[in-house]
Motif scaffolding. Structure first.
Motif, PDB file in Angstrom:
ATOM      1  N   MET A   1      -6.252  -1.075  -1.409  1.00  0.00           N
ATOM      2  CA  MET A   1      -5.578  -0.897  -2.697  1.00  0.00           C
ATOM      3  C   MET A   1      -6.615  -0.769  -3.817  1.00  0.00           C
ATOM      4  O   MET A   1      -7.597  -1.520  -3.835  1.00  0.00           O
ATOM      5  CB  MET A   1      -4.690  -2.105  -3.024  1.00  0.00           C
TER       6      MET A   1
ATOM      7  N   THR B   1      -3.722   3.562  -3.078  1.00  0.00           N
ATOM      8  CA  THR B   1      -4.630   3.051  -2.063  1.00  0.00           C
ATOM      9  C   THR B   1      -5.646   4.145  -1.730  1.00  0.00           C
ATOM     10  O   THR B   1      -5.269   5.298  -1.561  1.00  0.00           O
ATOM     11  CB  THR B   1      -3.808   2.672  -0.804  1.00  0.00           C
TER      12      THR B   1
ATOM     13  N   TRP C   1      -9.776  -2.020   4.722  1.00  0.00           N
ATOM     14  CA  TRP C   1     -10.186  -2.516   3.404  1.00  0.00           C
ATOM     15  C   TRP C   1     -11.642  -2.964   3.407  1.00  0.00           C
ATOM     16  O   TRP C   1     -12.096  -3.603   4.356  1.00  0.00           O
ATOM     17  CB  TRP C   1      -9.319  -3.715   3.000  1.00  0.00           C
TER      18      TRP C   1
ATOM     19  N   GLU D   1       0.849  -1.186   0.000  1.00  0.00           N
ATOM     20  CA  GLU D   1       0.000   0.000   0.000  1.00  0.00           C
ATOM     21  C   GLU D   1       0.890   1.244   0.000  1.00  0.00           C
ATOM     22  O   GLU D   1       2.039   1.204   0.430  1.00  0.00           O
ATOM     23  CB  GLU D   1      -0.867   0.007   1.266  1.00  0.00           C
TER      24      GLU D   1
END
Lengths: 397, 397
Positions: free
Chosen positions: B150, B145, B182, B122
């Motif tokens: 990402m 990112t 994420w 990242e």
């Protein structure tokens, strides 16, 4: 998936000793295979007390992150101890705390060794040092070693034949695996040669405090005028191995490199463990504790030597170490100790075949006997069984 | 002497964070620079009790050597915890205990990386992972990112441009340094791409248990059908960092390689520490303890976010993390946070300039703010001082 490992993994093999330890975990096995200190001598009650003390007085500090170098009062104690026992002139900034002296060896590889570099070592030498250094792709040049340490003419020849050699690795006090101790003259000569050839010496000294007879000798480092010698040490054999506290000592410039490398490797060692050991050293008499260990191991060494004399065939050589945890036996040339071990395991007795202590090619008629972690009557019985197995397999008397 | 260090030392630099920690040791400094957990929350009394219990019940075992893999009941607890929280299907043989998750990263380098190998990460990413991997001579390809992790199209492009890439390194929960998490979709997509391109993923998860709002998400590993994903974890943030106990988890075939490598590196982790933590987990309710930590850090995060809103100039971006220890600020393009830090240190307040979290070239107008180890009123005061320093230096409002 198909894992694409780094090439260095082909240099990294299972440690035979640790695999063997698994085989010998059955309680009925008399094992001379490990290198374990006697756990019945650990100062458990005192450790409980100092642990409570550390957590009461400064629990928040003890459980928090600390510096990579390690707990300062502990580093100062180590420096002073080395100065008084080994003739060094260190202060705390010459010392970095490591996860046992094994980590000091691994970090040495990371600081100094590149693929193809040459490490000079005693023949035979400490198995886990071979593993640690080999992971960095080095080659080993074994130097002939007798009762007084490396044969100096052979060392000089090896230095000439390997002009870029990076390290000389030695265990000058009660070596693992042979139990041998370097003479004063050889120590001085090694320091001189390391300066002449500009090569770093790793003086690994895990057993030096455990002398059962004869006089303590100054370290190779005490003869080092140029800063070539680095020393490793550990609390594993004089206190306990479970805390994983050892150290590397040397010139400050080099120790700063080790600190940089250790930052990326694991940040620091266990804060509590460092403070507990430091408190123990402050509140209790470590020499009194070491005396207890020496007394017990001395008796066990005697039991091992006497039993070898009594039960092994005549045509053998063995060392009678003045200290440490190990002795070394060289049997008749036709004996293969790896085959002998298989036979011995059937008889519930174990040792380490000597072969694995030679980084290149070994003598397959040798064995290492650890005597620190077995009581005398079991030592006698275990050696008797090995003696019988030698006779049964090879018909030697 | 003239020391001949290994070439890799040119890849190993001082950690700016650790050097900074030294500067901020003066008690008057309000430091947002470290990554320290709040030491006033350590369960000191409970640790004393379990330590006494462990030494009473099995002191000889606790102070002796143990296996490289680590203490079996602890490994079993970790496997079960991961299965219930992260959707994995591990047993104890999928787990090896390490000296903090930092050692898991270093061993990953040793197992997988060769000079010149590419690691995808990242952008920005965890500073000490950069240090750990860079020591093995790898290059980094940073992947753009955003708030959800990402950007997958960029990741696929990077995989195409670096066909031999060895690792993808990510911190999917409350990332260090940004605090970002994420999304579920990105986790699944990453697992699919790692299989398609045959590349190992290191899913580093030191903060995942410390969620202050929103729902816990399954791990990337839970979507991994081919065995590409390895997970790291640690007790440093939910228990205490002083014991240095973390782990690596993955397919058994790979974990066996890590065990082999760790044997040569330091033999094993602290036996006592492993048994103390294992006993704590048995005798106390770790979730109750984690709830306490979450409550305190939640308030501190709110204090940090509210103060930034109040005292920082308008023209900024910052993250409001759902958990973890850090948030990330991007200031006006003309601000240089390294210069700003110098000014701030005069005002007794510190943070980490964002530059060092980019392995290649960074954004010099960014900063990382740690909020876990500072009380609310000090957070407000510290952020106020930084805000004033920005105004004083750059005249921005």
């Amino acid at each position: 998936m198909e894992y694409r490992y780094a090439g260095r993994l082909s240099n990294i093999r299972a440690s035979e000793i640790r695999e063997l330890l698994k085989l010998t975990e059955r309680p009925e096995v008399i094992s001379f295979a490990g290198g374990l200190p006697a756990s019945e001598l650990f100062p458990i009650q005192e450790i409980k007390e100092v642990n409570d003390y550390v957590l009461d007085c400064c629990g928040e500090q003890a459980l928090q992150y600390t510096t990579t170098e390690g707990f300062q009062p502990l580093r100062r104690w180590i420096a002073e101890r080395m100065n008084s026992r080994l003739g060094t002139s260190f202060d705390e900034d010459n010392i970095m705390i490591t996860h046992g002296s094994q980590q000091a060896l691994d970090l040495t590889g990371k600081v100094f060794l590149e693929e193809g570099d040459v490490v000079l070592c005693e023949s035979p030498t400490y198995l886990a040092a071979i593993s640690a250094f080999r992971a960095y792709g080095c080659r080993f040049a074994e130097v002939e070693t007798d009762e007084d340490g490396m044969v100096i003419s052979r060392l000089e020849k090896a230095l000439e034949e390997n002009p870029g050699a990076k390290l000389i690795y030695i265990v000058p006090d009660f070596q693992n695996p042979t139990g041998r101790t370097w003479s004063l003259a050889r120590r001085r000569q090694l320091a001189e040669l390391s300066a002449k050839y500009n090569v770093v010496v790793i003086e690994d000294n895990p057993y030096g405090e455990l002398r059962y007879e004869g006089d303590f000798l100054p370290s190779v480092k005490s003869f080092d005028k140029e800063g070539n010698v680095l020393c490793t040490g550990t609390f594993s054999k004089i206190f306990c191995p479970g805390y994983r506290i050892g150290w590397i000592a040397g010139e400050k410039e080099v120790i700063r490199k080790y600190v940089l490398v250790k930052q990326g490797v694991d940040l620091q060692c266990n804060t509590v463990a460092q403070m507990v050991i430091s408190s123990f050293l402050e509140k209790y008499d470590i020499d009194e504790h070491i005396d207890k260990i020496r007394e017990v191991y001395h008796r066990r060494r005697d039991a091992a030597v006497d039993s070898i004399e009594r039960f092994f065939p005549d045509n053998i050589k063995y060392t009678n170490p003045e200290g440490g945890l190990f002795l070394w036996v060289e049997l008749d040339g036709k004996v293969n100790t790896t085959k002998l071990l298989e036979k011995c395991l059937e008889q519930d007795v174990a040792f380490v075949p000597g072969d694995s202590f030679y980084p290149n090619s070994g003598k397959s008629n040798t064995m290492r006997i650890n005597f620190s972690n077995t009581q005398e009557e079991k030592i006698v019985e275990g050696i008797r069984r090995i003696g019988n197995a030698i006779r049964a397999l090879y018909g030697i008397d």
